[in-house]
Design a protein around this motif. Structure first.
Motif, PDB file in Angstrom:
ATOM      1  N   LEU A 190       0.817  -1.210   0.000  1.00 48.51           N
ATOM      2  CA  LEU A 190       0.000   0.000   0.000  1.00 48.51           C
ATOM      3  C   LEU A 190       0.854   1.264   0.000  1.00 48.51           C
ATOM      4  CD1 LEU A 190      -2.952  -0.535   2.525  1.00 48.51           C
ATOM      5  CD2 LEU A 190      -3.132  -0.013   0.088  1.00 48.51           C
ATOM      6  N   THR A 191       0.370   2.261  -0.732  1.00 46.82           N
ATOM      7  CA  THR A 191       1.001   3.588  -0.692  1.00 46.82           C
ATOM      8  C   THR A 191       0.036   4.653  -0.178  1.00 46.82           C
ATOM      9  OG1 THR A 191       0.373   4.091  -2.989  1.00 46.82           O
ATOM     10  CG2 THR A 191       2.480   3.001  -2.636  1.00 46.82           C
ATOM     11  N   GLN A 192      -1.270   4.382  -0.254  1.00 44.36           N
ATOM     12  CA  GLN A 192      -2.228   5.385   0.194  1.00 44.36           C
ATOM     13  C   GLN A 192      -3.606   4.753   0.367  1.00 44.36           C
ATOM     14  OE1 GLN A 192      -3.418   8.725  -2.454  1.00 44.36           O
ATOM     15  NE2 GLN A 192      -2.734  10.069  -0.807  1.00 44.36           N
ATOM     16  N   PHE A 193      -4.350   5.296   1.362  1.00 46.47           N
ATOM     17  CA  PHE A 193      -5.762   4.951   1.557  1.00 46.47           C
ATOM     18  C   PHE A 193      -6.492   6.253   1.875  1.00 46.47           C
ATOM     19  CE2 PHE A 193      -8.540   1.192   2.949  1.00 46.47           C
ATOM     20  CZ  PHE A 193      -9.725   1.917   2.841  1.00 46.47           C
ATOM     21  N   THR A 194      -7.429   6.618   1.030  1.00 46.25           N
ATOM     22  CA  THR A 194      -8.247   7.807   1.284  1.00 46.25           C
ATOM     23  C   THR A 194      -9.702   7.453   1.031  1.00 46.25           C
ATOM     24  OG1 THR A 194      -8.012   8.600  -0.992  1.00 46.25           O
ATOM     25  CG2 THR A 194      -6.435   9.426   0.634  1.00 46.25           C
ATOM     26  N   GLY A 195     -10.590   8.083   1.778  1.00 50.11           N
ATOM     27  CA  GLY A 195     -12.013   7.798   1.569  1.00 50.11           C
ATOM     28  C   GLY A 195     -12.905   8.717   2.368  1.00 50.11           C
ATOM     29  N   GLY A 196     -14.084   8.993   1.841  1.00 49.28           N
ATOM     30  CA  GLY A 196     -15.036   9.850   2.515  1.00 49.28           C
ATOM     31  C   GLY A 196     -14.583  11.291   2.550  1.00 49.28           C
ATOM     32  N   SER A 197     -15.496  12.173   2.948  1.00 49.81           N
ATOM     33  CA  SER A 197     -15.139  13.588   3.036  1.00 49.81           C
ATOM     34  C   SER A 197     -15.713  14.273   4.262  1.00 49.81           C
ATOM     35  CB  SER A 197     -15.614  14.330   1.776  1.00 49.81           C
ATOM     36  OG  SER A 197     -17.013  14.219   1.613  1.00 49.81           O
ATOM     37  N   LEU A 198     -16.712  13.661   4.904  1.00 50.96           N
ATOM     38  CA  LEU A 198     -17.333  14.252   6.079  1.00 50.96           C
ATOM     39  C   LEU A 198     -17.620  13.172   7.111  1.00 50.96           C
ATOM     40  CD1 LEU A 198     -19.952  16.527   4.289  1.00 50.96           C
ATOM     41  CD2 LEU A 198     -17.936  17.340   5.515  1.00 50.96           C
ATOM     42  N   ARG A 232     -19.246   7.612   0.323  1.00 50.68           N
ATOM     43  CA  ARG A 232     -19.718   7.118  -0.965  1.00 50.68           C
ATOM     44  C   ARG A 232     -18.573   6.660  -1.854  1.00 50.68           C
ATOM     45  NH1 ARG A 232     -20.507  11.610  -3.064  1.00 50.68           N
ATOM     46  NH2 ARG A 232     -21.520  10.825  -4.939  1.00 50.68           N
ATOM     47  N   GLU A 233     -17.380   7.179  -1.624  1.00 53.91           N
ATOM     48  CA  GLU A 233     -16.229   6.864  -2.464  1.00 53.91           C
ATOM     49  C   GLU A 233     -14.989   6.669  -1.599  1.00 53.91           C
ATOM     50  OE1 GLU A 233     -15.644   9.623  -5.641  1.00 53.91           O
ATOM     51  OE2 GLU A 233     -17.739   9.594  -6.281  1.00 53.91           O
ATOM     52  N   ALA A 234     -14.076   5.840  -2.085  1.00 53.07           N
ATOM     53  CA  ALA A 234     -12.795   5.636  -1.419  1.00 53.07           C
ATOM     54  C   ALA A 234     -11.784   5.179  -2.464  1.00 53.07           C
ATOM     55  CB  ALA A 234     -12.906   4.614  -0.289  1.00 53.07           C
ATOM     56  N   ASN A 241     -20.079   5.837  12.520  1.00 52.38           N
ATOM     57  CA  ASN A 241     -19.787   6.002  11.103  1.00 52.38           C
ATOM     58  C   ASN A 241     -18.287   6.200  10.912  1.00 52.38           C
ATOM     59  OD1 ASN A 241     -20.436   6.493   8.268  1.00 52.38           O
ATOM     60  ND2 ASN A 241     -19.884   8.624   8.677  1.00 52.38           N
ATOM     61  N   VAL A 242     -17.631   5.272  10.196  1.00 50.07           N
ATOM     62  CA  VAL A 242     -16.224   5.438   9.820  1.00 50.07           C
ATOM     63  C   VAL A 242     -16.215   6.371   8.616  1.00 50.07           C
ATOM     64  CG1 VAL A 242     -14.103   4.280   9.137  1.00 50.07           C
ATOM     65  CG2 VAL A 242     -15.693   3.147  10.704  1.00 50.07           C
ATOM     66  N   GLY A 243     -16.109   7.677   8.879  1.00 52.10           N
ATOM     67  CA  GLY A 243     -16.435   8.675   7.880  1.00 52.10           C
ATOM     68  C   GLY A 243     -15.336   9.067   6.920  1.00 52.10           C
ATOM     69  N   VAL A 244     -14.135   9.348   7.444  1.00 53.34           N
ATOM     70  CA  VAL A 244     -13.072   9.903   6.598  1.00 53.34           C
ATOM     71  C   VAL A 244     -11.753   9.202   6.901  1.00 53.34           C
ATOM     72  CG1 VAL A 244     -11.853  11.994   5.879  1.00 53.34           C
ATOM     73  CG2 VAL A 244     -14.225  12.162   6.675  1.00 53.34           C
ATOM     74  N   ILE A 245     -11.054   8.780   5.854  1.00 55.81           N
ATOM     75  CA  ILE A 245      -9.708   8.222   5.991  1.00 55.81           C
ATOM     76  C   ILE A 245      -8.755   9.072   5.170  1.00 55.81           C
ATOM     77  CG2 ILE A 245      -8.206   6.223   5.623  1.00 55.81           C
ATOM     78  CD1 ILE A 245     -10.637   4.438   5.896  1.00 55.81           C
ATOM     79  N   SER A 246      -7.643   9.457   5.766  1.00 56.31           N
ATOM     80  CA  SER A 246      -6.640  10.271   5.072  1.00 56.31           C
ATOM     81  C   SER A 246      -5.254   9.732   5.360  1.00 56.31           C
ATOM     82  CB  SER A 246      -6.735  11.741   5.511  1.00 56.31           C
ATOM     83  OG  SER A 246      -6.571  11.851   6.915  1.00 56.31           O
ATOM     84  N   THR A 247      -4.356   9.876   4.397  1.00 57.09           N
ATOM     85  CA  THR A 247      -2.977   9.404   4.533  1.00 57.09           C
ATOM     86  C   THR A 247      -2.025  10.566   4.324  1.00 57.09           C
ATOM     87  OG1 THR A 247      -3.612   7.255   3.602  1.00 57.09           O
ATOM     88  CG2 THR A 247      -1.252   7.764   3.680  1.00 57.09           C
TER      89      THR A 247
END
Length: 486
Positions: free
Chosen positions: A246-254, A260-262, A347-353
């Protein structure tokens, strides 16, 4: 006039059209706030902006109703900014493109902002009217409700004179709300260790889209897919076999919208590319089958990307995948007291790397403090096992139901007299601001009503036109029935 402004009731829809024309996502409400204040001053209404940015507008009683109890109609100014991936839209600069579709008003590729723009429009339409009977009236427009309830937290005692508060942030006609869930944000931080990438490996991104998403409170019981959890499942089931790095995991915005997307980015040995494509295809088919009713438009898109310079270490990657896969999400418990209402959820809402860590932002909601505490404990235990940290912030109280509420009785009786049927008295699994208002105004009598809004906090958001008229008629009739001061 446009089709929107011709709808019933015209004053409300004309205001809503103005609201859509002025960008007002959370944290960026100033332009709309200034527009409203300028209008109020032009109408010679008493208007004030408090220390945090809430707007309070006062209007004198109509002749003959000066002795009635003071009522405050309350709405929040901000809206949730969500759009489809293929929609070009800047929520800070661009207007909402609202349109009529049968008996619904929708937006082109974005959230509509009926949550809580319709309630705000109704309050402003009443302020601007000359023929609606009411006692002394206040309108409270709070800021930042969707992103932290900053306005409600900052409202000070003494700013309002009202004895009764009518919150307009409910989303189902025929239901009267007398209580709501409290909540708290949970920020999980997992430190990352990186290592140099194998330059001979192939590099890909996997993007998940097409989910409905929605409000992380009122829609959480519908079983919709969470994009973050779905991609975490894919990794848990396939990362080792495919030798993914893995190099990155991003998902959600709020935090308060179901993701809806990741997107994940990774490398793998070239000889595993065909197996990767087969796994993606099979996983997409599996998810489409599992979510055939709740989320039939799920899509997975695999794309080549430039070779990254680094990947997560094996231990960091394994810990992240395990943490995300096992992290609780969705309904924790349904209420025993209120049939069909969620008691506690996560709610697991936002993931950022970023360079140092992966962040996971969650929102816990519960009708009871012990339920919220239980989920906080679960996350504490989980992060202890994973070597991660969790911080809880922005806690806000629920609104405890009051079965003896006089204004509740007025609204119920008024509804029955207009529509000849009983409304449903409800508690909502969402964070209405009423609970926070109870701190500076503990004696204030509160109720929440609104029209039917579907899929708030997502681009499919829509408001039912007929129910807006019904909500308006109810609100106007209730104002006329407010009793005299004791």
């Amino acid at each position: 006039m446009t089709a929107l402004s011709q709808l019933y009731p015209q004053p409300l829809w004309q205001w809503f059209e103005q609201i859509c024309a002025i960008p007002h996502p959370s944290k960026h409400e100033q332009s709309l706030s200034q527009h409203i204040q300028a209008w109020a001053k032009q109408k010679q209404l008493d208007v004030v902006e408090d220390a945090v940015g809430n707007v309070i507008i006062r209007k004198a009683a109509t002749p003959g109703m000066e002795d009635r109890k003071v009522v405050v109609i309350q709405a929040h100014i901000d809206m949730v900014p969500q759009k489809n991936a293929d929609k070009v839209h800047d929520f800070i600069k661009d207007p909402i493109e609202a349109y009529v579709d049968g008996d619904w008003v929708k937006a082109k590729g974005t959230t509509l902002g009926a949550d809580n723009g319709i309630g705000m429009a109704s309050a402003l339409a009443i302020l601007g009217s000359d023929d609606i009977k009411h006692g002394p009236l206040e309108v409270l427009l709070t800021i930042d409700e969707e992103a932290g309830m900053t306005g409600a937290f900052g409202l000070q005692a003494g700013m309002l004179n009202a004895e009764i508060l009518i919150n307009t942030d409910s989303e189902q006609e025929g239901e009267i709300y007398m209580g709501c869930a409290g909540g708290v944000d949970a920020q999980i931080t997992l430190p990352m260790v990186w290592q140099a990438s194998e330059q001979s490996y192939a590099s890909f991104s996997l993007h998940l889209s097409g989910l409905k998403g929605g409000h992380s409170g009122v829609n959480i019981h519908l079983g919709r897919g969470n994009a973050n959890k779905i991609l975490a499942r894919f990794l848990f089931e396939n990362a080792d076999e495919l030798a993914l790095e893995l190099t990155q995991f991003t998902g959600g915005s709020l935090r308060n919208a179901i993701p809806r997307e990741a997107n994940i980015s990774f490398m793998l040995p070239a000889e595993n590319i065909d197996a990767l494509k087969e796994k993606v295809h099979a996983f997409e088919a599996l998810m489409r089958a599992e979510l055939a009713i709740a989320d039939p438009d799920l899509r997975l898109v695999l794309s080549n990307i430039a070779t990254p310079k680094r990947v997560m270490s094996e231990n960091s990657q394994n810990t992240l995948i395990d943490l995300l896969h096992v992290c609780p999400n969705g309904v924790m418990r349904m209420s025993d007291e209120v049939t069909g209402v969620t008691e506690t959820s996560l709610n697991v809402g936002v993931i950022s790397t970023n360079d140092e860590e992966v962040g996971i932002l969650c929102l816990i909601r519960s009708l009871i403090d012990s339920g919220r505490s239980q989920v906080e404990g679960m996350l504490n235990a989980l992060t202890n096992l994973a070597g991660a940290d969790v911080e809880f912030s922005g806690a806000y109280p629920g609104w405890k139901p009051d079965n003896t509420s006089p204004v509740m009785a007025i609204v119920r009786e008024t509804y029955e007299s207009i529509y000849h049927k009983e409304p449903v008295i409800m508690v909502i699994h969402a964070g209405l601001e009423c609970g926070l208002f109870k701190k500076p105004y503990p004696e204030m009598d509160m109720v929440s009503i609104g029209p039917t809004i579907r899929y708030p906090h997502g681009p499919d958001e829509m408001v039912n036109i007929t129910t807006v008229g019904q909500y308006w008629d109810l609100l106007v009739a209730v104002l006329e029935r407010i009793p005299v001061k004791a």
